[in-house]
Design an enzyme around this catalytic site. Structure first.
Site, PDB file in Angstrom:
ATOM      1  N   LEU A   6      52.348  -2.026  41.520  1.00  0.00           N
ATOM      2  CA  LEU A   6      53.043  -1.795  40.142  1.00  0.00           C
ATOM      3  C   LEU A   6      52.216  -0.913  39.354  1.00  0.00           C
ATOM      4  O   LEU A   6      51.179  -0.538  39.311  1.00  0.00           O
ATOM      5  CB  LEU A   6      53.058  -3.325  39.642  1.00  0.00           C
ATOM      6  CG  LEU A   6      53.988  -4.163  40.764  1.00  0.00           C
ATOM      7  CD1 LEU A   6      53.948  -5.848  39.968  1.00  0.00           C
ATOM      8  CD2 LEU A   6      55.389  -3.985  40.865  1.00  0.00           C
ATOM      9  N   PRO A   7      52.955  -0.270  38.135  1.00  0.00           N
ATOM     10  CA  PRO A   7      52.529   0.339  37.324  1.00  0.00           C
ATOM     11  C   PRO A   7      51.316  -0.051  36.383  1.00  0.00           C
ATOM     12  O   PRO A   7      50.236   0.863  36.399  1.00  0.00           O
ATOM     13  CB  PRO A   7      53.690   0.586  36.230  1.00  0.00           C
ATOM     14  CG  PRO A   7      54.805   0.339  36.768  1.00  0.00           C
ATOM     15  CD  PRO A   7      54.655  -0.962  37.826  1.00  0.00           C
TER      16      PRO A   7
ATOM     17  N   THR B 132      46.737   0.239  40.308  1.00  0.00           N
ATOM     18  CA  THR B 132      45.325   0.447  39.576  1.00  0.00           C
ATOM     19  C   THR B 132      45.549  -0.432  38.168  1.00  0.00           C
ATOM     20  O   THR B 132      46.514   0.043  37.367  1.00  0.00           O
ATOM     21  CB  THR B 132      45.377   1.849  39.559  1.00  0.00           C
ATOM     22  OG1 THR B 132      45.219   2.773  40.691  1.00  0.00           O
ATOM     23  CG2 THR B 132      44.130   2.290  38.542  1.00  0.00           C
TER      24      THR B 132
ATOM     25  N   LYS C  30      36.893   2.117  41.796  1.00  0.00           N
ATOM     26  CA  LYS C  30      38.105   3.135  41.561  1.00  0.00           C
ATOM     27  C   LYS C  30      37.958   3.893  40.120  1.00  0.00           C
ATOM     28  O   LYS C  30      38.066   5.190  40.230  1.00  0.00           O
ATOM     29  CB  LYS C  30      39.337   2.691  41.782  1.00  0.00           C
ATOM     30  CG  LYS C  30      40.452   3.797  41.296  1.00  0.00           C
ATOM     31  CD  LYS C  30      41.833   3.654  41.775  1.00  0.00           C
ATOM     32  CE  LYS C  30      42.362   4.695  41.551  1.00  0.00           C
ATOM     33  NZ  LYS C  30      43.858   5.081  41.687  1.00  0.00           N
TER      34      LYS C  30
ATOM     35  N   LYS D 258      45.299   7.504  32.156  1.00  0.00           N
ATOM     36  CA  LYS D 258      45.659   6.186  32.231  1.00  0.00           C
ATOM     37  C   LYS D 258      44.281   5.569  32.582  1.00  0.00           C
ATOM     38  O   LYS D 258      43.728   4.468  32.171  1.00  0.00           O
ATOM     39  CB  LYS D 258      46.948   5.725  33.349  1.00  0.00           C
ATOM     40  CG  LYS D 258      46.775   4.149  33.778  1.00  0.00           C
ATOM     41  CD  LYS D 258      47.616   3.663  34.862  1.00  0.00           C
ATOM     42  CE  LYS D 258      47.667   2.513  35.213  1.00  0.00           C
ATOM     43  NZ  LYS D 258      48.213   2.073  36.519  1.00  0.00           N
TER      44      LYS D 258
HETATM   45  P1  NAD Z   1      55.884   4.333  39.998  1.00  0.00           P
HETATM   46  O1  NAD Z   1      56.114   4.141  38.550  1.00  0.00           O
HETATM   47  O2  NAD Z   1      56.700   5.380  40.762  1.00  0.00           O
HETATM   48  O3  NAD Z   1      56.477   3.029  40.776  1.00  0.00           O
HETATM   49  C1  NAD Z   1      56.349   1.762  40.384  1.00  0.00           C
HETATM   50  C2  NAD Z   1      57.472   0.964  40.886  1.00  0.00           C
HETATM   51  O4  NAD Z   1      57.137  -0.632  40.519  1.00  0.00           O
HETATM   52  C3  NAD Z   1      58.747   1.279  40.103  1.00  0.00           C
HETATM   53  O5  NAD Z   1      59.617   1.716  41.427  1.00  0.00           O
HETATM   54  C4  NAD Z   1      59.397  -0.128  39.433  1.00  0.00           C
HETATM   55  O6  NAD Z   1      60.584  -0.302  39.551  1.00  0.00           O
HETATM   56  C5  NAD Z   1      58.582  -1.134  40.159  1.00  0.00           C
HETATM   57  N1  NAD Z   1      58.510  -2.388  39.375  1.00  0.00           N
HETATM   58  C6  NAD Z   1      57.738  -2.697  37.973  1.00  0.00           C
HETATM   59  N2  NAD Z   1      57.784  -3.709  37.745  1.00  0.00           N
HETATM   60  C7  NAD Z   1      58.165  -4.505  38.769  1.00  0.00           C
HETATM   61  C8  NAD Z   1      58.520  -5.908  38.994  1.00  0.00           C
HETATM   62  N3  NAD Z   1      58.373  -6.878  38.202  1.00  0.00           N
HETATM   63  N4  NAD Z   1      58.982  -6.180  40.049  1.00  0.00           N
HETATM   64  C9  NAD Z   1      59.507  -5.213  41.189  1.00  0.00           C
HETATM   65  N5  NAD Z   1      59.362  -3.943  40.861  1.00  0.00           N
HETATM   66  C10 NAD Z   1      58.595  -3.414  39.744  1.00  0.00           C
HETATM   67  O7  NAD Z   1      54.397   4.262  40.138  1.00  0.00           O
HETATM   68  P2  NAD Z   1      53.390   4.845  41.279  1.00  0.00           P
HETATM   69  O8  NAD Z   1      53.107   6.388  41.005  1.00  0.00           O
HETATM   70  O9  NAD Z   1      53.991   4.236  42.593  1.00  0.00           O
HETATM   71  O10 NAD Z   1      52.221   4.144  41.021  1.00  0.00           O
HETATM   72  C11 NAD Z   1      51.815   2.614  41.516  1.00  0.00           C
HETATM   73  C12 NAD Z   1      50.456   2.269  41.254  1.00  0.00           C
HETATM   74  O11 NAD Z   1      49.571   3.061  41.731  1.00  0.00           O
HETATM   75  C13 NAD Z   1      49.929   2.530  39.600  1.00  0.00           C
HETATM   76  O12 NAD Z   1      49.350   1.352  39.344  1.00  0.00           O
HETATM   77  C14 NAD Z   1      49.486   3.887  39.703  1.00  0.00           C
HETATM   78  O13 NAD Z   1      48.359   3.859  38.546  1.00  0.00           O
HETATM   79  C15 NAD Z   1      48.661   3.797  41.069  1.00  0.00           C
HETATM   80  N6  NAD Z   1      48.309   5.223  41.588  1.00  0.00           N
HETATM   81  C16 NAD Z   1      49.185   6.271  41.630  1.00  0.00           C
HETATM   82  C17 NAD Z   1      48.918   7.221  42.148  1.00  0.00           C
HETATM   83  C18 NAD Z   1      49.948   8.494  42.017  1.00  0.00           C
HETATM   84  O14 NAD Z   1      49.473   9.660  42.369  1.00  0.00           O
HETATM   85  N7  NAD Z   1      51.185   8.208  41.772  1.00  0.00           N
HETATM   86  C19 NAD Z   1      47.794   7.397  42.881  1.00  0.00           C
HETATM   87  C20 NAD Z   1      46.852   6.404  43.035  1.00  0.00           C
HETATM   88  C21 NAD Z   1      47.273   5.105  42.545  1.00  0.00           C
END
Ligand code: NAD
Length: 296
Positions: free
Chosen positions: A65-66, A96, A171, A246
């Protein structure tokens, strides 16, 4: 084959869930976005109607999740995930988030006899698609060993950083250092360019000298020095400035709580914030070199 529940199918969670399907696990999925669900169901995952339905008979539940507020909102409270999950399930949060929320959720899980680990990832969307992520886990050793059953199908390097919350701390320590290294590497390269040096030659020299680091070796910020890196693709792809920002915010929170002195981390956070405000939030973080370059 394990029964896996997966919640949060965004840029990272979507391809991670697909890799679990490809490895032969039965994967039940939920997201707030129908489109996100459809893209993994297309690849063989099973859609359910709510986050709590994911918990039914699951050996593992993975959340991606975000931010901390989404994780606390999902797990805790009268109707939260912890209220429906059974005691044989291992819960793995790969989002994260701040270590304090990870520990809060872990404590609530422990109070109900439910196993939980934090397992944030490094490697970006490319790593999620390729199944080559690094997982940095915090939790009991036995839970870490158990989690490897599924983490191995989504990643290459699976680390045990310590007790619960330690994955999140490790991390952000790494990403804080990376942000500083990228800013420092950019500053040095730009000074060389300003004094008439060829950035390719300067990079080669520093790579064989004491300034050698990961950014110079694999992710040079000057366009044209290396092929297949974001700087040679107009800073598109890679790791976005806003995601780095972030993580630097989470690092600042952790430093505040532990009363750690992080002057370089604070400076880097301020620089990336300014860069984002100037419109670079969606660009790769190596574009921080533009802060040092003359305007074209
Ligand atoms: P994203 O915004 O693309 O995806 C998050 C998903 O969570 C969305 O599809 C949203 O609809 C869903 N969501 C939110 N609340 C919800 C709930 N209560 N129930 C069900 N679904 C829910 O984000 P992302 O890029 O996939 O990143 C996810 C995590 O990974 C974050 O914490 C981010 O910091 C971490 N991260 C991202 C990257 C990257 O390059 N994108 C790299 C490393 C870590």
């Amino acid at each position: 084959m394990a029964q896996v529940g997966f919640i949060g199918l965004g840029n990272m969670g979507g391809p991670m869930a697909i890799n679990l399907v490809k490895a032969g696990h039965q994967v039940k999925v939920f997201d707030l976005s129908d489109q996100a669900i459809a893209s993994v169901v297309e690849q063989g995952a099973i859609a359910v109607n709510s986050a709590n339905d994911v918990a039914l008979n699951a050996d593992f539940i993975i959340t991606m999740l975000p931010a901390g507020k989404h994780v606390a909102g999902l797990y805790l409270g009268e109707n939260g995930l912890l209220s429906v999950v059974n005691q044989d399930t291992l819960m793995i949060d790969s989002s994260t988030i701040d270590a304090a929320t990870a520990r809060l959720v872990a404590q609530a899980a422990q109070d109900q006899g439910i196993s939980f680990i934090d397992a944030p990832v490094s490697g970006g969307v490319g790593g999620a698609v390729a199944g080559s992520l690094s997982f940095i886990c915090g939790g009991e050793a036995a839970h870490f060993e158990q989690a490897k059953t599924v983490l191995d199908d989504m990643g290459k390097n699976i680390f045990h950083a310590g007790s619960v919350g330690a994955g999140q701390v490790a991390k952000i320590c790494n990403n804080m250092l990376l942000s500083i290294l990228m800013a420092g590497t950019s500053e040095a390269l730009q000074m060389g360019i300003d004094n008439g040096l060829d950035p390719k030659v300067l990079s080669e020299i520093m790579l064989k000298s004491s300034g050698k680091n990961w950014c110079l070796e694999l992710y040079n910020p000057v366009p044209g020095v290396m092929e297949s890196v974001p700087s040679s693709n107009n800073y598109q792809g890679g790791f976005m400035v806003d995601l780095m920002l972030k993580d630097l915010g989470l690092a600042a929170e952790a430093a505040q709580q532990s009363k750690s002195s992080t002057p370089l981390g604070s400076l880097a956070r301020s620089m990336y914030a300014m860069h984002s405000r100037h419109g670079a939030g969606g660009d790769d973080f190596s574009s921080i070199i533009k802060v040092f370059s003359p305007k074209k």
